[in-house]
Design a protein around this motif. Sequence first.
Motif, PDB file in Angstrom:
ATOM      1  N   ALA A 322       0.805  -1.219   0.000  1.00  0.00           N
ATOM      2  CA  ALA A 322       0.000   0.000   0.000  1.00  0.00           C
ATOM      3  C   ALA A 322       0.839   1.271   0.000  1.00  0.00           C
ATOM      4  CB  ALA A 322      -0.934   0.011   1.207  1.00  0.00           C
ATOM      5  N   ASN A 323       2.035   1.207   0.604  1.00  0.00           N
ATOM      6  CA  ASN A 323       2.814   2.434   0.816  1.00  0.00           C
ATOM      7  C   ASN A 323       4.190   2.443   0.166  1.00  0.00           C
ATOM      8  OD1 ASN A 323       1.080   3.917   3.024  1.00  0.00           O
ATOM      9  ND2 ASN A 323       1.156   1.767   3.635  1.00  0.00           N
ATOM     10  N   GLY A 324       4.681   1.288  -0.243  1.00  0.00           N
ATOM     11  CA  GLY A 324       5.999   1.226  -0.861  1.00  0.00           C
ATOM     12  C   GLY A 324       7.137   1.449   0.108  1.00  0.00           C
ATOM     13  N   THR A 325       6.872   1.300   1.387  1.00  0.00           N
ATOM     14  CA  THR A 325       7.905   1.471   2.400  1.00  0.00           C
ATOM     15  C   THR A 325       7.582   0.574   3.594  1.00  0.00           C
ATOM     16  OG1 THR A 325       9.114   3.105   3.712  1.00  0.00           O
ATOM     17  CG2 THR A 325       6.737   3.403   3.507  1.00  0.00           C
ATOM     18  N   GLU A 326       8.364   0.711   4.660  1.00  0.00           N
ATOM     19  CA  GLU A 326       8.199  -0.136   5.837  1.00  0.00           C
ATOM     20  C   GLU A 326       7.348   0.559   6.898  1.00  0.00           C
ATOM     21  OE1 GLU A 326       9.732  -3.315   5.858  1.00  0.00           O
ATOM     22  OE2 GLU A 326      10.034  -2.691   3.790  1.00  0.00           O
ATOM     23  N   PRO A 327       6.588  -0.187   7.678  1.00  0.00           N
ATOM     24  CA  PRO A 327       5.820   0.434   8.757  1.00  0.00           C
ATOM     25  C   PRO A 327       6.704   0.810   9.938  1.00  0.00           C
ATOM     26  CG  PRO A 327       5.539  -1.939   8.811  1.00  0.00           C
ATOM     27  CD  PRO A 327       6.354  -1.641   7.582  1.00  0.00           C
ATOM     28  N   ALA A 328       6.419   1.949  10.525  1.00  0.00           N
ATOM     29  CA  ALA A 328       7.116   2.344  11.755  1.00  0.00           C
ATOM     30  C   ALA A 328       6.638   1.485  12.913  1.00  0.00           C
ATOM     31  CB  ALA A 328       6.857   3.819  12.058  1.00  0.00           C
ATOM     32  N   GLY A 329       7.472   1.369  13.932  1.00  0.00           N
ATOM     33  CA  GLY A 329       7.107   0.563  15.087  1.00  0.00           C
ATOM     34  C   GLY A 329       5.833   1.029  15.755  1.00  0.00           C
ATOM     35  N   VAL A 330       5.664   2.353  15.907  1.00  0.00           N
ATOM     36  CA  VAL A 330       4.474   2.848  16.593  1.00  0.00           C
ATOM     37  C   VAL A 330       3.217   2.676  15.744  1.00  0.00           C
ATOM     38  CG1 VAL A 330       5.759   4.458  18.034  1.00  0.00           C
ATOM     39  CG2 VAL A 330       4.840   5.247  15.839  1.00  0.00           C
ATOM     40  N   THR A 331       3.390   2.602  14.422  1.00  0.00           N
ATOM     41  CA  THR A 331       2.247   2.319  13.547  1.00  0.00           C
ATOM     42  C   THR A 331       1.737   0.905  13.802  1.00  0.00           C
ATOM     43  OG1 THR A 331       3.124   3.816  11.863  1.00  0.00           O
ATOM     44  CG2 THR A 331       1.464   2.226  11.145  1.00  0.00           C
ATOM     45  N   ALA A 332       2.665  -0.034  13.908  1.00  0.00           N
ATOM     46  CA  ALA A 332       2.294  -1.420  14.195  1.00  0.00           C
ATOM     47  C   ALA A 332       1.660  -1.539  15.579  1.00  0.00           C
ATOM     48  CB  ALA A 332       3.516  -2.324  14.081  1.00  0.00           C
ATOM     49  N   LEU A 333       2.213  -0.836  16.560  1.00  0.00           N
ATOM     50  CA  LEU A 333       1.648  -0.867  17.903  1.00  0.00           C
ATOM     51  C   LEU A 333       0.233  -0.297  17.929  1.00  0.00           C
ATOM     52  CD1 LEU A 333       4.635   0.313  20.134  1.00  0.00           C
ATOM     53  CD2 LEU A 333       3.565  -1.942  20.195  1.00  0.00           C
ATOM     54  N   ALA A 334       0.018   0.804  17.218  1.00  0.00           N
ATOM     55  CA  ALA A 334      -1.302   1.420  17.181  1.00  0.00           C
ATOM     56  C   ALA A 334      -2.319   0.500  16.521  1.00  0.00           C
ATOM     57  CB  ALA A 334      -1.232   2.756  16.445  1.00  0.00           C
ATOM     58  N   TYR A 335      -1.895  -0.197  15.492  1.00  0.00           N
ATOM     59  CA  TYR A 335      -2.737  -1.203  14.835  1.00  0.00           C
ATOM     60  C   TYR A 335      -3.167  -2.257  15.854  1.00  0.00           C
ATOM     61  CZ  TYR A 335      -3.821  -5.073  11.572  1.00  0.00           C
ATOM     62  OH  TYR A 335      -4.416  -6.114  10.899  1.00  0.00           O
ATOM     63  N   ASP A 336      -2.218  -2.731  16.638  1.00  0.00           N
ATOM     64  CA  ASP A 336      -2.527  -3.742  17.652  1.00  0.00           C
ATOM     65  C   ASP A 336      -3.444  -3.199  18.740  1.00  0.00           C
ATOM     66  OD1 ASP A 336      -1.226  -5.879  16.537  1.00  0.00           O
ATOM     67  OD2 ASP A 336       0.561  -5.745  17.810  1.00  0.00           O
ATOM     68  N   ALA A 337      -3.267  -1.936  19.129  1.00  0.00           N
ATOM     69  CA  ALA A 337      -4.116  -1.352  20.176  1.00  0.00           C
ATOM     70  C   ALA A 337      -5.582  -1.358  19.754  1.00  0.00           C
ATOM     71  CB  ALA A 337      -3.658   0.069  20.491  1.00  0.00           C
ATOM     72  N   TYR A 338      -5.840  -0.972  18.512  1.00  0.00           N
ATOM     73  CA  TYR A 338      -7.214  -0.969  18.010  1.00  0.00           C
ATOM     74  C   TYR A 338      -7.776  -2.390  17.959  1.00  0.00           C
ATOM     75  CZ  TYR A 338     -11.146  -0.475  14.751  1.00  0.00           C
ATOM     76  OH  TYR A 338     -12.393  -0.527  14.165  1.00  0.00           O
ATOM     77  N   MET A 339      -7.008  -3.304  17.404  1.00  0.00           N
ATOM     78  CA  MET A 339      -7.485  -4.684  17.258  1.00  0.00           C
ATOM     79  C   MET A 339      -7.726  -5.334  18.615  1.00  0.00           C
ATOM     80  SD  MET A 339      -7.992  -5.382  14.117  1.00  0.00           S
ATOM     81  CE  MET A 339      -7.503  -5.135  12.401  1.00  0.00           C
ATOM     82  N   LEU A 340      -6.879  -5.029  19.583  1.00  0.00           N
ATOM     83  CA  LEU A 340      -7.049  -5.592  20.932  1.00  0.00           C
ATOM     84  C   LEU A 340      -8.373  -5.125  21.536  1.00  0.00           C
ATOM     85  CD1 LEU A 340      -4.363  -5.902  23.676  1.00  0.00           C
ATOM     86  CD2 LEU A 340      -6.547  -4.860  24.237  1.00  0.00           C
ATOM     87  N   ILE A 341      -8.687  -3.845  21.393  1.00  0.00           N
ATOM     88  CA  ILE A 341      -9.948  -3.327  21.925  1.00  0.00           C
ATOM     89  C   ILE A 341     -11.138  -3.986  21.239  1.00  0.00           C
ATOM     90  CG2 ILE A 341     -11.426  -1.277  22.047  1.00  0.00           C
ATOM     91  CD1 ILE A 341      -8.877   0.356  22.549  1.00  0.00           C
ATOM     92  N   CYS A 342     -11.050  -4.159  19.922  1.00  0.00           N
ATOM     93  CA  CYS A 342     -12.143  -4.819  19.194  1.00  0.00           C
ATOM     94  C   CYS A 342     -12.330  -6.255  19.665  1.00  0.00           C
ATOM     95  CB  CYS A 342     -11.869  -4.780  17.690  1.00  0.00           C
ATOM     96  SG  CYS A 342     -12.064  -3.141  16.961  1.00  0.00           S
ATOM     97  N   ASP A 343     -11.215  -6.972  19.853  1.00  0.00           N
ATOM     98  CA  ASP A 343     -11.307  -8.340  20.372  1.00  0.00           C
ATOM     99  C   ASP A 343     -11.956  -8.360  21.743  1.00  0.00           C
ATOM    100  OD1 ASP A 343     -10.150  -9.383  18.110  1.00  0.00           O
ATOM    101  OD2 ASP A 343      -8.385 -10.223  19.131  1.00  0.00           O
TER     102      ASP A 343
END
Length: 405
Positions: A322-343
């Motif tokens: 989607a972006n042509g680059t690598e995800p930052a660490g905090v981007t991955a963490l934020a993704y997990d924070a949202y998914m954890l709340i949904c779970d």
Amino acid sequence: MKKALALTLSAVLTASLALSGCGGSGSEAETTDDSTAEATEADASSSDNVIKIGVLEPITGSYAAGGAIEIEGIEIAHDERPTVTLDGTEYTVELVQADNKSDKVESATAAQRLIENDNVTAIIGSYSSVPSVGASEAIKEGETPAVGVSCTNPLVTEGNDWYFRVCFIDPYQGTVMAHYAYEELGAKTVGVAYDVASDYSTGLAQYFMEEFKALTGDDASIIEATYQTGDQDFSAQITNLAAAEPDCFFVPGNYTECALLIKQARQLGVELPMLGGDTWEINDFLEVGGSEVEGVVFSTFFDSNAELSSKTGEFVANYREANGTEPAGVTALAYDAYMLICDALESCGSTDRATLRDAIAASEYDGVTGLTAFDENGDPSKPAVIKIVNTADQTFDYVTTISVE
């Protein structure tokens, strides 16, 4: 030290800000500010099959660049999972953004607004410990579950049963970097420069210094210098530290001041190894520091090359496509924070804040940054990685994974 930590640096990421402060599903997110009208009781977060999740991040101020790449991770997750199902009923998740303006007091006000005016069911955020510590009491008094992303200072969750986080904490990060300096660099003395106006900087510096002194058995192995947020000239601190002839510098703090300090140190002829913390993993650090930050080393949360879980590879592949680059660490963490709340929402089957809080506390979420399970303080034990700055390629390159008991 009971936390195991994997520090990772990801390649630099340029977030394209939309209405909500970043790309992704920004058009679906509200932004709450001082002009927000007070919500009525009828505007409950679960009314009309809508669940509101607050996004408490620095959209403006000195931490805005970090806030943008955390918002990006939340919005990627929201794009993938815009609904949750509770007891057979599907609810749309609505993101409500609040700008904490990179400030403690503003963060408390913004958190209170999310809770009382917007009636959110949960909150995600924030980037940096400074606004997160500021919001902690409002979150506790408002009895609303919150999941921090990269707020590493222990004070964020300490004594607060409503605040959790998906990142490691500074006592462990400081321990890891002290061991790296002592064992990998062979350092016997370290010059430490930290920001006395920042809970993050002072906390991480303190944990590093305590561990390094324990490793060397020498209280004189640390030379200290201090500055304040917003300082531009670090020549006095650099001169004083360099005069003691340390083996390396440890400079934990915000990306702007740290990059300036390192740049000025190089210009003054100081060629010692430079070490830092997770806040350096951001494009602005490279832009401010220029070629002078080449080769500096720091700790962070995530790396595309670290197989932290079975989900890591798919997340990285999708992000690259989607972006042509690598995800930052905090981007991955934020993704997990949202998914954890949904779970947790689906697990407890309720929008009641206390019920959701208990479900989050009991979570064992296997996310892209590894397993997140909380201790009695709401803190996880996670793996950690070391990264090095490559200014030629404008990347943060993986060095090693470190685990210190």
